[in-house]
Write an enzyme that holds these catalytic residues in place. Structure first.
Site, PDB file in Angstrom:
ATOM      1  N   LEU A 298       9.988  20.734 -98.188  1.00  0.00           N
ATOM      2  CA  LEU A 298       8.940  20.082 -97.543  1.00  0.00           C
ATOM      3  C   LEU A 298       9.421  18.469 -97.302  1.00  0.00           C
ATOM      4  O   LEU A 298      10.121  17.998 -98.249  1.00  0.00           O
ATOM      5  CB  LEU A 298       7.426  19.828 -98.416  1.00  0.00           C
ATOM      6  CG  LEU A 298       6.744  18.507 -97.943  1.00  0.00           C
ATOM      7  CD1 LEU A 298       5.892  18.846 -96.717  1.00  0.00           C
ATOM      8  CD2 LEU A 298       5.495  18.518 -98.932  1.00  0.00           C
TER       9      LEU A 298
ATOM     10  N   ALA B 210      10.775  18.654-102.220  1.00  0.00           N
ATOM     11  CA  ALA B 210      10.086  17.915-101.481  1.00  0.00           C
ATOM     12  C   ALA B 210      10.712  16.352-101.379  1.00  0.00           C
ATOM     13  O   ALA B 210      11.199  15.949-102.293  1.00  0.00           O
ATOM     14  CB  ALA B 210       8.926  17.789-101.496  1.00  0.00           C
ATOM     15  N   GLU B 211      11.143  15.875-100.197  1.00  0.00           N
ATOM     16  CA  GLU B 211      11.224  14.504 -99.812  1.00  0.00           C
ATOM     17  C   GLU B 211      10.119  13.957 -99.290  1.00  0.00           C
ATOM     18  O   GLU B 211       9.644  14.135 -98.368  1.00  0.00           O
ATOM     19  CB  GLU B 211      12.612  14.344 -99.085  1.00  0.00           C
ATOM     20  CG  GLU B 211      12.835  12.819 -98.940  1.00  0.00           C
ATOM     21  CD  GLU B 211      12.276  12.248 -97.622  1.00  0.00           C
ATOM     22  OE1 GLU B 211      11.530  11.347 -97.907  1.00  0.00           O
ATOM     23  OE2 GLU B 211      12.576  12.350 -96.407  1.00  0.00           O
ATOM     24  N   THR B 212       9.275  12.921 -99.890  1.00  0.00           N
ATOM     25  CA  THR B 212       8.175  12.635 -99.550  1.00  0.00           C
ATOM     26  C   THR B 212       8.130  11.139 -99.352  1.00  0.00           C
ATOM     27  O   THR B 212       8.959  10.742 -98.478  1.00  0.00           O
ATOM     28  CB  THR B 212       6.911  12.923-100.937  1.00  0.00           C
ATOM     29  OG1 THR B 212       7.710  12.393-102.075  1.00  0.00           O
ATOM     30  CG2 THR B 212       6.921  14.295-100.996  1.00  0.00           C
TER      31      THR B 212
END
Length: 628
Positions: free
Chosen positions: A162, A183-185
């Site tokens: 994500l 995930a890189e958020t």
């Protein structure tokens, strides 16, 4: 298809990925055009994005070979990875996730963002042209949210990649609490400008970092923190004003456009940020809606942003920049570190002492010195954040460890040694092994000893070194590892020898850690740990989960030990995920314990990329020499 692909060697997969890189290059014009038409990307933003996708293909191809060369461990690819890319980088980030999964040996389902489906489709078509089988890489367009929920939560999905808001990571975990999520958020990024900075350069870099792609980058500068006299500099504020108001805002069809439109009309918190000031704030440059669509806005700059205010702490993802004032560098760093996220951060300063202080205390995954804070390049500046800017292992995209998260590891036992020497080990590790000697049989002692030697080599060659893979000279691009606290948990079905092996790795990493064990830790080992102020708690699995559910885990990472030699502590990881309510804030490592230092040290370290402009007008600069 995924299982058969995973059985190929890394070299065989690499050959396909290199062809994929060539196919992406051949489709550069189509990719730029579709991004401009669909997402409003200017040519200046779209062209380097295609280059990034190409770089991912060739870089991950070579990292696929590396997976076969780890001594002491065997990589087991995930069978199926779902990639859910964002709309703001619909080619590069989409390609990066897909290519990484393919390089690691996984089958892939990619679901492009609704606002960038055509861009994702053209990228996938290029990979199919390169020979990636269609049953290995599947492109899906899901008609409704229910289908998306079923896809993400399906038990056959081994990994989900994500890139999006932290809230999206929370949503995905609500579908399936034990979802293996990489995930890189979100990001709330700042550039700090001190009185020793080159203010002309700083003004240019702040504006480029804030308003490239209309601020719709997770790496974009949302804040500029002015230190001391810079906050009173009318000249610097005038430079910011002139630079922002001179940007050519328009549609990407016009080749002179420098800042394009928003992906869709501003609404919610972004519309609030573009139209409403907080207490004590005023517009230095007031943003204006430029057409009836609500998507085309001129850039905005607000001053007087107060510590702890709504604008200080909130990600808006659009063309609005906040100006904060700090009395000194330490206060500016506190303002930056106060946000929940830690993605990118910048410093403009020509003072070596300020640089040293900032490098030691700033909490972000990608650091930039005397340059802009966007536009990370594969291998040169591996990309990924700290704190709530990352979910899962936290290994950086475009970095040496990224593929490690697309599968698991099992131990490669190797052969017993003919000698039992402890030469080459740090004394702290030697003391631990000697304390454990009386409770281990010959085979377990030899495995612990060989594992510790592997740790020492991994520390010397990789984790304990600061590396510059690109070696450009006039720009230093450094990659380093920083220790962080970890909870080590031995489950009821784990073994003491595996616990000791993990403690040995933790010791080499220099990270602070605490131990929870289902079985008593031998007194001599416990004494060694007590001397180092390492807490040891003996509790059964039920007590451990009860403590976790009550918020008793104080670290952001947990290394679980137990289960069998093939699946590790996966069952315990699922139980822990349920106890934590699927929280994305705790990363759990549950693979079988291996002898590979290259694998076992990773849970105790987080990565940091540092890019430093090492010249002044083309003349080499010694600013950072002797500091890092």
């Amino acid at each position: 298809a995924g299982a058969a692909w995973g059985q190929r060697t890394g070299a065989e997969r690499a050959a396909v990925l290199h062809r994929a890189g060539l196919a992406l290059a051949a489709n550069r014009d189509r990719l730029i055009e579709v991004m401009a038409a669909e997402t409003g990307k200017t040519i200046a933003e779209g062209d380097p994005e295609v280059s990034e996708a190409i770089d991912f293909a060739h870089y991950y191809a070579e990292r696929a070979r590396d997976l076969d060369a780890v001594q002491g461990a065997i990589f087991v690819p995930a069978r199926l990875t779902v990639v859910t890319p964002p709309w703001n980088f619909p080619v590069a980030i989409s390609a990066g996730g897909v290519l990484a999964a393919l390089a690691a040996g996984s089958g892939v389902i990619v679901k492009p963002a609704k606002l960038a489906q055509r861009s994702g489709a053209v990228m996938v078509e290029a990979l199919w042209e390169a020979g990636v089988p269609r049953d290995l890489l599947v492109l899906v367009d899901l008609a409704d949210r229910e289908l998306g929920t079923r896809l993400i939560s399906h038990p056959a999905v081994d990994r989900v990649i994500l890139t999006g808001a932290y809230e999206t990571a929370q949503l995905f975990r609500s579908f399936r609490e034990d979802l293996p999520l990489l995930a890189e958020t979100s990001g709330k990024n700042a550039i700090i400008v001190t009185p020793s900075a080159d203010l002309d350069l700083a003004a240019a870099d702040v504006i480029k970092s804030a308003f490239g792609h209309a601020g719709q980058k997770c790496s974009a500068a949302s804040l500029v923190i002015l230190v001391g006299s810079v906050a009173r500099s009318e000249r610097f504020l005038s430079q910011l004003t002139d630079a922002a108001t001179s940007l050519r805002v328009g549609r990407p069809a016009d080749p002179v456009t420098q800042m394009g439109p928003l992906i869709e009309p501003a609404e919610g918190k972004l519309l609030h940020a573009l139209t409403t000031l907080g207490v004590g704030e005023r517009w230095l440059v007031e943003p204006e809606q430029l057409d009836e669509s609500g998507a085309l806005w001129s850039p905005g700059i607000r001053t007087g942003v107060l510590p702890g205010s709504y604008f200080h702490l909130t990600e808006f993802f659009g063309p609005v920049l906040g100006v904060m004032h700090a009395r000194n560098l330490a206060e500016a760093i506190r303002f930056q570190n106060a946000v929940d996220y830690g993605l990118t951060s910048g410093l403009h300063s020509l003072d070596p002492a300020e640089l040293a202080e900032w490098l030691e205390t700033i909490e972000a995954g990608n650091l930039y010195v005397n340059r802009g804070i966007t536009g990370a390049i594969v291998q040169r500046q591996p990309f990924g954040g700290w704190k709530r800017s990352a979910v899962g292992p936290g290994t950086k995209a475009g970095g040496p460890n990224y593929l490690y998260g697309f599968g698991s590891w099992v131990s490669d036992p190797g052969r017993n040694s003919s000698t039992l020497h402890l030469r080459g080990l740090d004394q702290s590790v030697t003391d631990l092994i000697e304390a454990a000697q009386t409770v281990l049989d010959y085979a377990d002692f030899d495995v612990l000893r060989r594992s510790a030697l592997s740790d020492a080599l991994a520390w010397r060659d990789e984790f304990g070194a600061v590396k510059d893979a690109s070696d450009l000279g006039l720009e230093r691009n450094l990659f380093r590892y920083r220790p962080l606290p970890v909870t080590v948990r031995l489950c009821e079905d784990g073994t003491l020898s595996d616990l000791l092996r993990v403690i040995a790795a933790a010791t080499v990493s220099t990270a602070r850690f605490e131990v929870s064990s289902a079985i008593p830790v031998p007194p001599m080992v416990r004494n060694v740990l007590a001397e180092r102020e390492i807490t040891v708690t003996v509790e059964n699995d039920a007590e451990w989960l009860e403590r976790a559910a009550a918020g008793g885990i104080r670290t952001s990472r947990v290394r679980l030990i137990g289960g069998d030699r093939l699946h590790g502590a996966q069952a315990a990881a699922s139980s822990l995920a349920r106890a934590l309510g699927g929280s994305p804030d705790v990363a759990v490592y549950a693979h079988p314990v291996t002898q590979a230092g290259r694998v076992e040290l990773l849970p105790f370290l987080r990565e940091q990329a540092i890019s430093i402009t090492a010249h002044r007008f083309g003349n080499p600069s010694t600013l950072s020499e002797g500091i890092i």
